[in-house]
Design an enzyme around this catalytic site. Structure first.
Site, PDB file in Angstrom:
ATOM      1  N   GLY A 165      -5.195   1.649  -3.569  1.00  0.00           N
ATOM      2  CA  GLY A 165      -4.463   2.847  -3.983  1.00  0.00           C
ATOM      3  C   GLY A 165      -2.970   2.606  -4.131  1.00  0.00           C
ATOM      4  O   GLY A 165      -2.281   3.343  -4.847  1.00  0.00           O
ATOM      5  N   GLU A 212      -2.620   1.196  -7.480  1.00  0.00           N
ATOM      6  CA  GLU A 212      -2.875   2.316  -8.395  1.00  0.00           C
ATOM      7  C   GLU A 212      -1.676   3.271  -8.455  1.00  0.00           C
ATOM      8  O   GLU A 212      -1.339   3.784  -9.523  1.00  0.00           O
ATOM      9  CB  GLU A 212      -4.135   3.069  -7.955  1.00  0.00           C
ATOM     10  CG  GLU A 212      -5.395   2.238  -8.152  1.00  0.00           C
ATOM     11  CD  GLU A 212      -6.633   2.924  -7.604  1.00  0.00           C
ATOM     12  OE1 GLU A 212      -6.711   3.095  -6.368  1.00  0.00           O
ATOM     13  OE2 GLU A 212      -7.510   3.284  -8.389  1.00  0.00           O
ATOM     14  N   GLU A 266     -10.935  -3.320  -3.337  1.00  0.00           N
ATOM     15  CA  GLU A 266     -11.975  -2.362  -2.931  1.00  0.00           C
ATOM     16  C   GLU A 266     -13.356  -2.996  -2.858  1.00  0.00           C
ATOM     17  O   GLU A 266     -14.211  -2.576  -2.083  1.00  0.00           O
ATOM     18  CB  GLU A 266     -12.016  -1.178  -3.913  1.00  0.00           C
ATOM     19  CG  GLU A 266     -10.832  -0.236  -3.825  1.00  0.00           C
ATOM     20  CD  GLU A 266      -9.645  -0.647  -4.672  1.00  0.00           C
ATOM     21  OE1 GLU A 266      -9.621  -1.783  -5.190  1.00  0.00           O
ATOM     22  OE2 GLU A 266      -8.718   0.169  -4.805  1.00  0.00           O
TER      23      GLU A 266
HETATM   24  N1  COA Z   1      -5.988   1.791   5.612  1.00  0.00           N
HETATM   25  C1  COA Z   1      -5.790   2.048   6.911  1.00  0.00           C
HETATM   26  N2  COA Z   1      -5.072   1.255   7.704  1.00  0.00           N
HETATM   27  C2  COA Z   1      -4.553   0.158   7.185  1.00  0.00           C
HETATM   28  C3  COA Z   1      -4.725  -0.189   5.847  1.00  0.00           C
HETATM   29  C4  COA Z   1      -5.482   0.689   5.038  1.00  0.00           C
HETATM   30  N3  COA Z   1      -5.661   0.486   3.729  1.00  0.00           N
HETATM   31  N4  COA Z   1      -4.095  -1.364   5.612  1.00  0.00           N
HETATM   32  C5  COA Z   1      -3.538  -1.717   6.781  1.00  0.00           C
HETATM   33  N5  COA Z   1      -3.813  -0.819   7.720  1.00  0.00           N
HETATM   34  C6  COA Z   1      -3.411  -0.825   9.138  1.00  0.00           C
HETATM   35  C7  COA Z   1      -4.238  -1.796   9.949  1.00  0.00           C
HETATM   36  O1  COA Z   1      -5.460  -1.226  10.324  1.00  0.00           O
HETATM   37  C8  COA Z   1      -3.294  -2.040  11.114  1.00  0.00           C
HETATM   38  O2  COA Z   1      -3.359  -0.905  11.955  1.00  0.00           O
HETATM   39  P1  COA Z   1      -3.538  -1.109  13.561  1.00  0.00           P
HETATM   40  O3  COA Z   1      -2.274  -1.836  13.980  1.00  0.00           O
HETATM   41  O4  COA Z   1      -3.632   0.276  14.088  1.00  0.00           O
HETATM   42  O5  COA Z   1      -4.769  -1.949  13.749  1.00  0.00           O
HETATM   43  C9  COA Z   1      -1.921  -2.018  10.454  1.00  0.00           C
HETATM   44  O6  COA Z   1      -2.084  -1.312   9.243  1.00  0.00           O
HETATM   45  C10 COA Z   1      -1.387  -3.395  10.140  1.00  0.00           C
HETATM   46  O7  COA Z   1      -2.330  -4.069   9.337  1.00  0.00           O
HETATM   47  P2  COA Z   1      -2.917  -5.512   9.675  1.00  0.00           P
HETATM   48  O8  COA Z   1      -4.239  -5.650   9.004  1.00  0.00           O
HETATM   49  O9  COA Z   1      -2.875  -5.766  11.143  1.00  0.00           O
HETATM   50  O10 COA Z   1      -1.821  -6.442   8.966  1.00  0.00           O
HETATM   51  P3  COA Z   1      -2.039  -7.920   8.405  1.00  0.00           P
HETATM   52  O11 COA Z   1      -0.694  -8.423   8.085  1.00  0.00           O
HETATM   53  O12 COA Z   1      -2.900  -8.728   9.325  1.00  0.00           O
HETATM   54  O13 COA Z   1      -2.875  -7.737   7.045  1.00  0.00           O
HETATM   55  C11 COA Z   1      -3.378  -6.693   4.922  1.00  0.00           C
HETATM   56  C12 COA Z   1      -2.295  -7.044   5.952  1.00  0.00           C
HETATM   57  C13 COA Z   1      -2.738  -5.811   3.854  1.00  0.00           C
HETATM   58  C14 COA Z   1      -3.918  -7.985   4.279  1.00  0.00           C
HETATM   59  C15 COA Z   1      -4.552  -5.951   5.633  1.00  0.00           C
HETATM   60  O14 COA Z   1      -4.009  -4.893   6.392  1.00  0.00           O
HETATM   61  C16 COA Z   1      -5.582  -5.354   4.688  1.00  0.00           C
HETATM   62  O15 COA Z   1      -6.396  -6.078   4.140  1.00  0.00           O
HETATM   63  N6  COA Z   1      -5.532  -4.002   4.501  1.00  0.00           N
HETATM   64  C17 COA Z   1      -6.492  -3.320   3.705  1.00  0.00           C
HETATM   65  C18 COA Z   1      -6.225  -3.489   2.243  1.00  0.00           C
HETATM   66  C19 COA Z   1      -7.264  -2.790   1.396  1.00  0.00           C
HETATM   67  O16 COA Z   1      -8.443  -3.125   1.422  1.00  0.00           O
HETATM   68  N7  COA Z   1      -6.841  -1.787   0.633  1.00  0.00           N
HETATM   69  C20 COA Z   1      -7.704  -1.035  -0.221  1.00  0.00           C
HETATM   70  C21 COA Z   1      -8.247   0.136   0.497  1.00  0.00           C
HETATM   71  S1  COA Z   1      -9.297   1.106  -0.563  1.00  0.00           S
END
Ligand code: COA
Length: 261
Positions: A112, A115, A135
């Site tokens: 998103g 997007e 996704e």
């Molecule tokens: N929704 C909800 N929470 C999210 C999030 C999302 N899309 N992306 C990150 N967060 C949260 C994590 O759960 C974490 O929260 P916590 O500390 O309470 O556990 C915090 O943000 C930090 O993220 P973290 O994953 O620990 O950081 P990282 O540096 O290890 O990784 C990313 C960064 C962006 C690679 C990883 O967070 C990720 O893959 N996020 C999801 C991306 C995604 O799939 N987006 C599409 C969603 S439809």
């Protein structure tokens, strides 16, 4: 502008700065944040003092890391469709906004977040920006217009690859693909570049800017004949005081002063 829980707003020199402010969740878009974006864009449309919008994410690590996965882990077919339609409607408000909207993307712009950036008219990235539609890793697809806007912006083959693999691209690759307009070394420099761009746009005829938005968007509406939209819109322009001012100023060798009328 009212105070919001998940978004910081600041108005300066006609520019509304909208900062998604959930840094501990990498600015993930939960339902409440989307609703705040919606009410901000309703206000942008009505508020004459706001002439442009710059959207960014709080902190250095993320623009927006996607929809909030906690909220989308338990959807059913009915509310999933509503979820997508609601997001699409709000992002369409951004895309159709008659005032320029520029995304300054720092760090992750995923799902998103990518997007949201694509719904803006122009994107300026910092060198640490990363874009992707991951996704597919969650068993879903982009639902806030990403399948359409990514295809429009970078073409079918690359859009397929990015969405099917879930791979991220860095800022320079995003620039090469046409996903972003500019890449600057730091977030501060990206912001300064965005401010330069909106400053330039704000010095032009405001009605013409809004009409350009409509015409460009018409190019992506199959039900609309974009050339006819352009001709009709061109005709609308000449009814404006700004048209008289712009042409007179040129002939009188002076700078135009546009009023948006
Ligand atoms: N929704 C909800 N929470 C999210 C999030 C999302 N899309 N992306 C990150 N967060 C949260 C994590 O759960 C974490 O929260 P916590 O500390 O309470 O556990 C915090 O943000 C930090 O993220 P973290 O994953 O620990 O950081 P990282 O540096 O290890 O990784 C990313 C960064 C962006 C690679 C990883 O967070 C990720 O893959 N996020 C999801 C991306 C995604 O799939 N987006 C599409 C969603 S439809």
């Amino acid at each position: 502008m009212a105070d919001f829980v998940n978004i910081l707003t600041e108005e300066k020199n006609g520019v509304l700065y909208l900062t998604i402010n959930r840094e501990d969740k990498l600015n993930a878009l939960n339902y409440a944040t989307l609703e705040e974006i919606k009410s901000i864009f309703e206000e942008v449309a009505d508020n004459k003092s706001i002439k442009a919008v710059i959207i960014t994410g709080a902190g250095e690590k993320a623009f927006v890391a996607g929809a909030d996965i906690r909220e989308i882990a338990d959807l059913n077919e009915v509310n999933a469709r509503k979820f997508a339609e609601n997001g699409q409607e709000i992002f369409a408000m951004i895309e159709n906004c008659h005032k320029p909207v520029v995304a300054v993307t720092n760090g992750f712009a995923l799902g998103g977040g990518c997007e949201l950036a694509m719904a803006c008219h122009i994107r300026v990235a910092s060198a640490n920006a990363k874009f992707g539609q991951p996704e597919v890793n969650l068993g879903i697809i982009p639902g806030y217009g990403g399948t359409q806007r990514l295809t429009h912006l970078i073409g079918r083959g690359k859009a397929n690859e990015l969405m099917m693999t879930g791979d991220m691209v860095d800022a320079n690759e995003a620039l090469r693909l046409g996903l972003v307009n500019h890449v600057l070394p730091t977030k501060a420099e990206a912001m300064a570049k965005a401010e330069d761009i909106v400053g330039k746009i704000m010095s032009k005829a405001p009605l013409a800017i809004g009409i350009i938005v409509d015409c460009v968007n018409a190019a992506f509406l199959p039900e609309e004949n974009g050339y006819q939209t352009e001709a009709n819109s061109f005709a609308r322009c000449v009814k404006s005081g700004d048209y008289k001012e712009g042409t007179s100023a040129f002939l009188e060798k002076r700078k135009p002063v546009f009023k948006g009328e």
